[in-house]
Motif scaffolding. Structure first.
Motif, PDB file in Angstrom:
ATOM      1  N   ILE A   1     -43.409   3.507  72.549  1.00  0.00           N
ATOM      2  CA  ILE A   1     -44.200   4.525  71.828  1.00  0.00           C
ATOM      3  C   ILE A   1     -45.503   4.869  72.555  1.00  0.00           C
ATOM      4  O   ILE A   1     -46.143   5.854  72.238  1.00  0.00           O
TER       5      ILE A   1
ATOM      6  N   MET B   1     -39.243  -2.523  67.683  1.00  0.00           N
ATOM      7  CA  MET B   1     -40.677  -2.437  68.025  1.00  0.00           C
ATOM      8  C   MET B   1     -41.223  -1.020  67.970  1.00  0.00           C
ATOM      9  O   MET B   1     -42.403  -0.818  67.711  1.00  0.00           O
ATOM     10  N   THR B   2     -40.356  -0.008  68.186  1.00  0.00           N
ATOM     11  CA  THR B   2     -40.884   1.362  68.167  1.00  0.00           C
ATOM     12  C   THR B   2     -41.264   1.789  66.743  1.00  0.00           C
ATOM     13  O   THR B   2     -41.942   2.793  66.559  1.00  0.00           O
ATOM     14  N   ARG B   3     -40.796   1.026  65.747  1.00  0.00           N
ATOM     15  CA  ARG B   3     -41.176   1.346  64.364  1.00  0.00           C
ATOM     16  C   ARG B   3     -42.395   0.562  63.901  1.00  0.00           C
ATOM     17  O   ARG B   3     -42.717   0.526  62.720  1.00  0.00           O
ATOM     18  N   THR B   4     -43.049  -0.093  64.842  1.00  0.00           N
ATOM     19  CA  THR B   4     -44.223  -0.881  64.455  1.00  0.00           C
ATOM     20  C   THR B   4     -45.513  -0.230  64.957  1.00  0.00           C
ATOM     21  O   THR B   4     -45.513   0.504  65.946  1.00  0.00           O
ATOM     22  N   LEU B   5     -46.576  -0.508  64.243  1.00  0.00           N
ATOM     23  CA  LEU B   5     -47.919  -0.144  64.680  1.00  0.00           C
ATOM     24  C   LEU B   5     -48.783  -1.388  64.539  1.00  0.00           C
ATOM     25  O   LEU B   5     -48.493  -2.260  63.715  1.00  0.00           O
ATOM     26  N   HIS B   6     -49.829  -1.445  65.340  1.00  0.00           N
ATOM     27  CA  HIS B   6     -50.762  -2.561  65.231  1.00  0.00           C
ATOM     28  C   HIS B   6     -51.718  -2.221  64.084  1.00  0.00           C
ATOM     29  O   HIS B   6     -52.337  -1.160  64.084  1.00  0.00           O
ATOM     30  N   GLY B   7     -51.789  -3.083  63.102  1.00  0.00           N
ATOM     31  CA  GLY B   7     -52.621  -2.800  61.934  1.00  0.00           C
ATOM     32  C   GLY B   7     -54.040  -3.320  62.070  1.00  0.00           C
ATOM     33  O   GLY B   7     -55.012  -2.615  61.788  1.00  0.00           O
ATOM     34  N   GLU B   8     -54.140  -4.564  62.514  1.00  0.00           N
ATOM     35  CA  GLU B   8     -55.449  -5.191  62.697  1.00  0.00           C
ATOM     36  C   GLU B   8     -55.321  -6.219  63.803  1.00  0.00           C
ATOM     37  O   GLU B   8     -54.229  -6.729  64.061  1.00  0.00           O
ATOM     38  N   GLN B   9     -56.444  -6.542  64.436  1.00  0.00           N
ATOM     39  CA  GLN B   9     -56.479  -7.648  65.390  1.00  0.00           C
ATOM     40  C   GLN B   9     -57.865  -8.259  65.382  1.00  0.00           C
ATOM     41  O   GLN B   9     -58.868  -7.539  65.460  1.00  0.00           O
ATOM     42  N   TRP B  10     -57.907  -9.568  65.296  1.00  0.00           N
ATOM     43  CA  TRP B  10     -59.186 -10.285  65.233  1.00  0.00           C
ATOM     44  C   TRP B  10     -59.174 -11.445  66.221  1.00  0.00           C
ATOM     45  O   TRP B  10     -58.176 -12.165  66.325  1.00  0.00           O
TER      46      TRP B  10
ATOM     47  N   ASN C   1     -44.307  -1.402  74.758  1.00  0.00           N
ATOM     48  CA  ASN C   1     -43.687  -0.657  73.658  1.00  0.00           C
ATOM     49  C   ASN C   1     -43.555   0.818  74.062  1.00  0.00           C
ATOM     50  O   ASN C   1     -44.550   1.451  74.433  1.00  0.00           O
TER      51      ASN C   1
ATOM     52  N   LEU D   1     -64.645 -10.943  67.506  1.00  0.00           N
ATOM     53  CA  LEU D   1     -64.543  -9.490  67.635  1.00  0.00           C
ATOM     54  C   LEU D   1     -63.191  -9.085  67.064  1.00  0.00           C
ATOM     55  O   LEU D   1     -62.206  -9.805  67.219  1.00  0.00           O
TER      56      LEU D   1
ATOM     57  N   GLY E   1     -60.924  -5.834  64.489  1.00  0.00           N
ATOM     58  CA  GLY E   1     -60.999  -4.659  63.641  1.00  0.00           C
ATOM     59  C   GLY E   1     -59.636  -4.201  63.165  1.00  0.00           C
ATOM     60  O   GLY E   1     -58.607  -4.807  63.449  1.00  0.00           O
TER      61      GLY E   1
ATOM     62  N   ARG F   1     -42.961   0.394  59.947  1.00  0.00           N
ATOM     63  CA  ARG F   1     -42.760   1.668  59.232  1.00  0.00           C
ATOM     64  C   ARG F   1     -41.272   1.829  58.980  1.00  0.00           C
ATOM     65  O   ARG F   1     -40.521   2.187  59.881  1.00  0.00           O
TER      66      ARG F   1
END
Lengths: 140, 146
Positions: free
Chosen positions: A42, B79-88, A40, A84, A86, B145
């Motif tokens: 960004i 994709m440049t307007r996205t952010l990773h919010g959570e990952q489990w 990405n 794991l 968050g 976003r």
């Protein structure tokens, strides 16, 4: 690996040996993009980042979460990490120094083994919590 | 607004080969000096079958197999307007160099907040290793976003 105490000797509130990482660099973001397959722009291109109203390139959230993986895997063998993860709560930028901490939040028993729930946090030197998460590990 | 009819969509199964060099490259990139990620003998002495993958390496299978950006493209998201919010990550069998992981990704949910200013895509990927054991189940939230 630092010696992992026995389950019975571990108390809720115990802290994992903390991990402070070297400052995140643009080169590191490029290396992580290549290693992870997350290209990405960004994370790599200031102009593209600014075009979507970011302050400039930001670190991959998963890079910061990988630091938390290192924190946990430095304390227990990988084969004992059950979960794991968050929430990404703040951005990490080049130059940021990230400190990772973990605190035992609960002692449980599941699937026939003793487990610890660990609250894990990755925080920038400015005091912003970048990742707020949790890990579950098995301990003998 | 994102097309919520995509909720429940499952993508075709993909295969990701865990290369030893990729684990080393990943460990180098995250600045983890542990020799278990680089040296088979050290990994074996530490009780591992061979070089193991670090905890969040399973997500490489997702990104390298285009399992995040491909659903986003289908949904018309830049994709440049996205952010990773959570990952489990929920782990099963340990992941080792040489493993052949088979995965399947599903769009679990799509929702919005702040009157559509932020949209959320929940993706889940399940990985199975070459012996049919569950290796990891990953659930991530992508924030769009607008």
């Amino acid at each position: 690996m630092s010696a992992l105490p026995a389950f019975a000797a571990i108390q809720v509130g115990d802290r994992l040996p903390p991990l402070t990482k070297a400052a995140v660099s643009r080169v590191q973001l490029a290396l992580y993009a290549g290693a992870s397959g997350d290209h990405n722009p960004i994370h790599l291109d200031d102009e593209r980042a600014k075009a979507v109203k970011l302050p400039g390139v930001i670190a991959h959230g998963m890079l910061t979460m990988a630091f938390l993986g290192q924190l946990v895997a430095s304390w227990v063998p990988l084969t004992q990490v059950r979960s794991l993860g968050g929430r990404f709560a703040a951005m990490v930028r080049p130059g940021d120094v990230v400190a990772c901490t973990g605190t035992v939040a609960a002692k449980t028993s599941a699937a026939g083994e003793n487990r610890l729930t660990i609250d894990i946090t990755a925080e920038t030197a400015a005091g912003e919590k970048a990742v707020i998460g949790q890990a579950v590990v098995a301990v003998r | 607004m994102l097309d919520k009819s995509y909720i429940g969509k499952t993508y075709p199964r993909f295969v990701f080969e865990v290369e030893k060099g990729r684990i080393r490259q990943f460990a180098d990139a995250i600045g983890d000096p542990d020799p278990i990620y680089r040296d088979v003998a050290v990994a074996r002495a530490a009780g591992y079958r061979t070089v193991p993958a670090p905890p969040t390496f399973a997500f490489v299978a997702v990104m390298d197999s285009d399992q995040m950006f491909m659903p986003l493209r289908e949904l018309g998201v830049d994709m440049t307007r996205t952010l990773h919010g959570e990952q489990w990550f929920d782990y099963g069998a340990p992941i080792y160099a040489g493993d052949l992981l088979s995965g399947e990704t599903r769009i679990v949910d799509i929702y919005d907040k702040k009157g559509g200013a932020l949209e959320f895509i929940v993706l889940e990927t399940a990985l199975t290793n070459q012996t049919g054991e569950r290796a990891a189940t990953m659930r991530g939230i992508v924030v769009v976003r607008n």
